[in-house]
Design an enzyme around this catalytic site. Sequence first.
Site, PDB file in Angstrom:
ATOM      1  N   SER A 210       0.831  -1.190   0.000  1.00 53.48           N
ATOM      2  CA  SER A 210       0.000   0.000   0.000  1.00 53.48           C
ATOM      3  C   SER A 210       0.875   1.252   0.000  1.00 53.48           C
ATOM      4  O   SER A 210       1.585   1.503  -0.964  1.00 53.48           O
ATOM      5  CB  SER A 210      -0.958  -0.010   1.186  1.00 53.48           C
ATOM      6  N   ASP A 427      -8.892  -6.138  -4.054  1.00 53.95           N
ATOM      7  CA  ASP A 427      -8.487  -5.057  -3.156  1.00 53.95           C
ATOM      8  C   ASP A 427      -9.647  -4.081  -2.976  1.00 53.95           C
ATOM      9  O   ASP A 427     -10.162  -3.520  -3.944  1.00 53.95           O
ATOM     10  CB  ASP A 427      -7.267  -4.336  -3.732  1.00 53.95           C
ATOM     11  N   HIS A 466      -6.947  -6.149   0.260  1.00 50.11           N
ATOM     12  CA  HIS A 466      -5.876  -5.173   0.389  1.00 50.11           C
ATOM     13  C   HIS A 466      -4.700  -5.744   1.177  1.00 50.11           C
ATOM     14  O   HIS A 466      -4.764  -5.869   2.400  1.00 50.11           O
ATOM     15  CB  HIS A 466      -6.395  -3.908   1.058  1.00 50.11           C
TER      16      HIS A 466
END
Length: 539
Positions: A210, A427, A466
Site C-alpha cells: 500500500s 483489493d 488489500h
Amino acid sequence: MHRLTRTVLRALCFVALAAVVHGQGPQGGRAGGAPGGGRGGGAPQGPAMTVPKPAIPNVKPVRSCESLATVALPNTTIESAAIDANNPGICRVTAVTTHPPMGDKVRVWVGIPAANWNGRFLGTGGGGFSGGNAGGVTAPAVAGYAAGATDTGHEGASGSFALDANGRLNWQSIRNNAHVGIHEMTVTGKALTQAMYGVAPKYSYFNGCSTGGRQGLMEAQRYPQDYNGIVAAAPAINWNRFHIQHLWGPVVMNAANNPVAACKLAAATAAAVAACDSIDGVKDGVLEDPKRCTYDPKALVGTSAGECGAFTEGDAGVIRRLWDGPRREDGSFLWYGLPRGADLNAIWTSRGTPLRPVPFGISMDWFRYFLTQDPKFDGNTVTPALYERLWDQSVEQYGVVFATDSPDLTAFRDRGGKAIVWHGWADQLISAEGSVDYYTRVQKEMGGAKKTAEFIRLFMAPGIGHCAGGPGPMPTGQIEALQAWVEDGKAPESLPASRREQSGAVTRSRPVCAYPLVAKYKGSGSTDDAASFSCSSGF
C-alpha cells in the site's frame, strides 16, 4: 517452516493503509475495511520466507553496537545505539535527520544483527499516512538482514502533518512523507550497517504494501541507486487520484439522494461473483480476472437484500457507477472504480437513521489537510461540480510530489534493478486497475512487454483483498523470488499462492501468473491443486 521465517514474512509485508482496521471477510480472510477509517493495522498472513544464505560469508562486526552512537552522518543525530534488551541478537539504532534550515525531524530506526549478518539491507514501508514504525525492523534483523524503518518526519497516522502551526501547507513535511523520508532511512541505514561491519551491504531490498508499495516504486523512480530489488504490493501509486476516488461513493449517493445500505452493497458483490465465477472454467467463489465480468446490477432490481429490503432502480444505478468509477459531469473518465468482487463497503458504506454515506477516514484527511486546509471539512457536502474541481486540484497540486506514476524507469533498469509488483484483484481500498494502468504505461515507455519483463513484472492475485485476505489463495515467496532474480538471474514466471486453515494446512493452491497471463485449469486434477493449472493468455 520455521516460526522465525513465518514471523519475517508478517513483518516484511507491511499493510497498507495501516490506519485501517480490517474486518473479517469471506472464509475468515481479512477482506473488509472499517467504514470511515479506524486506527490500527495488520499484516498479510502466509507461509514464511526462508532465511537466505549469506551474501557476504563470514563477515564480523568491526565495532560495538554502542559505538555507533559516535558515527558522524550529515545533518543526522544518533539518539541511541544499544543491544535490544528483549532480543540480544539485534543492535537497535535510532537516528534523526533534518534538512536545514527547515527544522524538520525525520526519525529513522535501524536494526542490525549483532552477529550473523547476511550481507543485505532491507528497507520497510508504512501504511496510510504513517511512514513506518520501529517494530518493523525486528523480524528482518532476526533473520539476518540489516533493516530500516522511518516515521517520514511525523508521528502517528493522521494527515494533519501537512499543515504547519499557522494552518498553512508545510511543504517540507509533505515532501518528507512523500519520498524524502524513505530515502533518508535507506542512506542512514546502509551507512550505519557499513560502520558496524566494515563493509557495505552487497544487496539492498525494499518491501512494502500500500503506502509501502508506493514508497518502493518511488525509490525506483526518484532514487534508483538505493535498492537492487523492490517488492511493491498493492502499491498506492496514484495517491493523488485514489484519495479523491474514495469520496466517489458519497458524492454519487448524495447527488442521487440514494444512500445504499451495507447489506445491499454486499449482496451486489456476491451476485457479481456468482454470475461470473465460472468464466475461468472453475467455480470456486473467486473471479480470476474481474475485468472479464460485466455483470449489471439491474438484474437485482426487485429482489430482496434481506433486512435492507428490495433493490430499487436507484440502488442499481448507484452500484453501477461505483463499479464504473469516477467520471466528470460530462461523463468523461477520471479514474477506475472497484472491480466486481471487491468489498464495496470498505470505502463506500452508509450508516445511521436516516441512512447517510460515511466518507472514508484516511482519505478525508487528504481533503481536510491537503486540499482545503479545513480540518472540519465535511465530505458529505461535496457536489459533483465541487468533486470535479477537487479532483483537478489534487492531480495538479500533488502530482509531482506524491503521484509515483512515472513510467520512465530507465535509471533503475540500467543499474540492474528488479521489481516485483503484485496486487489483489479484490483489493477493497486501492483499485487494482490502477496497478494494471501503471504497468501498461511502463511497458509502452520502456520498449514493450518483453523488454519491460526483463526488470519489472506484475502479478495480479485473484480474490485477494488489500495486502491480504479474501477468498483467494495468498501469494507467497515474493522476497525469495526477488532475490533469485537479482542475485541469480532467475526471473519469476509465477508466484506460488495458497489458502490455509488456521492450523497452517493448505486447502487450495494456485499459481499467480505474470500479468497478463492467467491461471488456466488443465481440465483434469483437483481444482484446489496448483499442479492442475498452467499460465495462459486465456481460459
